[in-house]
Write a protein that holds these residues in place. Structure first.
Motif, PDB file in Angstrom:
ATOM      1  N   GLY A   3       3.550  -5.975 -12.329  1.00 26.00           N
ATOM      2  CA  GLY A   3       3.972  -6.966 -11.141  1.00 26.00           C
ATOM      3  C   GLY A   3       3.337  -7.103 -10.367  1.00 26.00           C
ATOM      4  O   GLY A   3       2.365  -6.095  -9.909  1.00 26.00           O
ATOM      5  N   GLU A   4       3.580  -7.758  -9.429  1.00 18.30           N
ATOM      6  CA  GLU A   4       2.793  -8.116  -8.052  1.00 18.30           C
ATOM      7  C   GLU A   4       3.728  -7.662  -6.939  1.00 18.30           C
ATOM      8  O   GLU A   4       4.984  -7.757  -6.938  1.00 18.30           O
ATOM      9  N   VAL A   5       3.009  -7.031  -5.910  1.00 20.65           N
ATOM     10  CA  VAL A   5       3.736  -6.632  -4.681  1.00 20.65           C
ATOM     11  C   VAL A   5       3.055  -7.656  -3.374  1.00 20.65           C
ATOM     12  O   VAL A   5       1.802  -7.783  -3.470  1.00 20.65           O
ATOM     13  N   LYS A   6       4.067  -8.322  -2.871  1.00 17.30           N
ATOM     14  CA  LYS A   6       3.532  -9.221  -2.027  1.00 17.30           C
ATOM     15  C   LYS A   6       4.251  -9.156  -0.753  1.00 17.30           C
ATOM     16  O   LYS A   6       5.182  -9.135  -0.430  1.00 17.30           O
ATOM     17  N   ILE A   7       3.577  -8.632   0.339  1.00 24.19           N
ATOM     18  CA  ILE A   7       3.928  -8.309   1.796  1.00 24.19           C
ATOM     19  C   ILE A   7       3.504  -9.313   2.855  1.00 24.19           C
ATOM     20  O   ILE A   7       2.415  -9.516   2.742  1.00 24.19           O
ATOM     21  N   LYS A   8       4.431  -9.580   3.529  1.00 22.33           N
ATOM     22  CA  LYS A   8       4.082 -10.571   4.794  1.00 22.33           C
ATOM     23  C   LYS A   8       4.335  -9.690   5.837  1.00 22.33           C
ATOM     24  O   LYS A   8       5.408  -9.067   6.126  1.00 22.33           O
ATOM     25  N   PHE A   9       3.498  -9.927   6.878  1.00 24.01           N
ATOM     26  CA  PHE A   9       3.498  -9.090   8.034  1.00 24.01           C
ATOM     27  C   PHE A   9       3.055  -9.768   9.267  1.00 24.01           C
ATOM     28  O   PHE A   9       2.609 -10.693   9.160  1.00 24.01           O
ATOM     29  N   ILE A  33       6.930  -1.028  -3.496  1.00 19.40           N
ATOM     30  CA  ILE A  33       6.976  -2.134  -2.432  1.00 19.40           C
ATOM     31  C   ILE A  33       6.911  -1.453  -1.161  1.00 19.40           C
ATOM     32  O   ILE A  33       6.213  -2.098  -0.250  1.00 19.40           O
ATOM     33  N   ASN A  34       8.052  -0.626  -0.870  1.00 19.02           N
ATOM     34  CA  ASN A  34       8.012   0.080   0.341  1.00 19.02           C
ATOM     35  C   ASN A  34       6.714   0.831   0.792  1.00 19.02           C
ATOM     36  O   ASN A  34       6.119   0.954   1.797  1.00 19.02           O
ATOM     37  N   CYS A  35       6.156   1.601  -0.382  1.00 15.01           N
ATOM     38  CA  CYS A  35       4.612   2.159   0.001  1.00 15.01           C
ATOM     39  C   CYS A  35       3.660   1.366   0.390  1.00 15.01           C
ATOM     40  O   CYS A  35       3.131   1.671   1.359  1.00 15.01           O
ATOM     41  N   VAL A  36       3.440   0.334  -0.124  1.00 22.23           N
ATOM     42  CA  VAL A  36       2.578  -0.906   0.066  1.00 22.23           C
ATOM     43  C   VAL A  36       2.658  -1.327   1.432  1.00 22.23           C
ATOM     44  O   VAL A  36       2.039  -1.429   2.349  1.00 22.23           O
ATOM     45  N   GLY A  37       4.034  -1.619   2.117  1.00 21.84           N
ATOM     46  CA  GLY A  37       4.451  -2.168   3.108  1.00 21.84           C
ATOM     47  C   GLY A  37       4.341  -1.020   4.232  1.00 21.84           C
ATOM     48  O   GLY A  37       3.626  -1.517   5.489  1.00 21.84           O
ATOM     49  N   GLU A  38       4.484   0.051   3.967  1.00 23.05           N
ATOM     50  CA  GLU A  38       4.321   1.105   5.012  1.00 23.05           C
ATOM     51  C   GLU A  38       2.678   1.283   5.254  1.00 23.05           C
ATOM     52  O   GLU A  38       2.420   1.710   6.435  1.00 23.05           O
ATOM     53  N   VAL A  39       1.875   1.138   4.155  1.00 24.97           N
ATOM     54  CA  VAL A  39       0.563   1.459   4.490  1.00 24.97           C
ATOM     55  C   VAL A  39       0.177   0.147   5.474  1.00 24.97           C
ATOM     56  O   VAL A  39      -0.691   0.383   6.188  1.00 24.97           O
ATOM     57  N   ILE A  40       0.628  -1.256   5.280  1.00 24.43           N
ATOM     58  CA  ILE A  40       0.208  -2.036   5.874  1.00 24.43           C
ATOM     59  C   ILE A  40       0.722  -2.042   7.451  1.00 24.43           C
ATOM     60  O   ILE A  40      -0.040  -1.991   8.314  1.00 24.43           O
ATOM     61  N   LYS A  41       1.774  -1.415   7.555  1.00 24.96           N
ATOM     62  CA  LYS A  41       2.434  -1.267   8.671  1.00 24.96           C
ATOM     63  C   LYS A  41       1.412  -0.042   9.653  1.00 24.96           C
ATOM     64  O   LYS A  41       1.293  -0.110  10.774  1.00 24.96           O
TER      65      LYS A  41
END
Length: 64
Positions: A3-9, A33-41
């Protein structure tokens, strides 16, 4: 996992990521999803040329 993980930041003027959120990801794995979001953060972006915040979207597709 698939699937796709889509993060808006939101990126602050000085290049720090203020906040992120899941933007209708189709990946059912909340940990991913949380892992990708925290890497972006934790990422640092260049200082913005104009004052104020900017927003971005990051998408990654996982095949399974």
């Amino acid at each position: 996992m698939s699937g796709e993980v889509k993060i808006k930041f939101v990126v602050t003027h000085d290049g720090a990521v203020r906040v992120w959120r899941n933007e209708d990801s189709t990946c059912g794995d909340e940990d991913a999803i949380n892992c990708v979001g925290e890497v972006i953060k934790a990422s640092k972006f260049p200082t913005q040329k104009s004052p104020g915040d900017a927003w971005g979207i990051y998408q990654i597709n996982f095949g399974g």
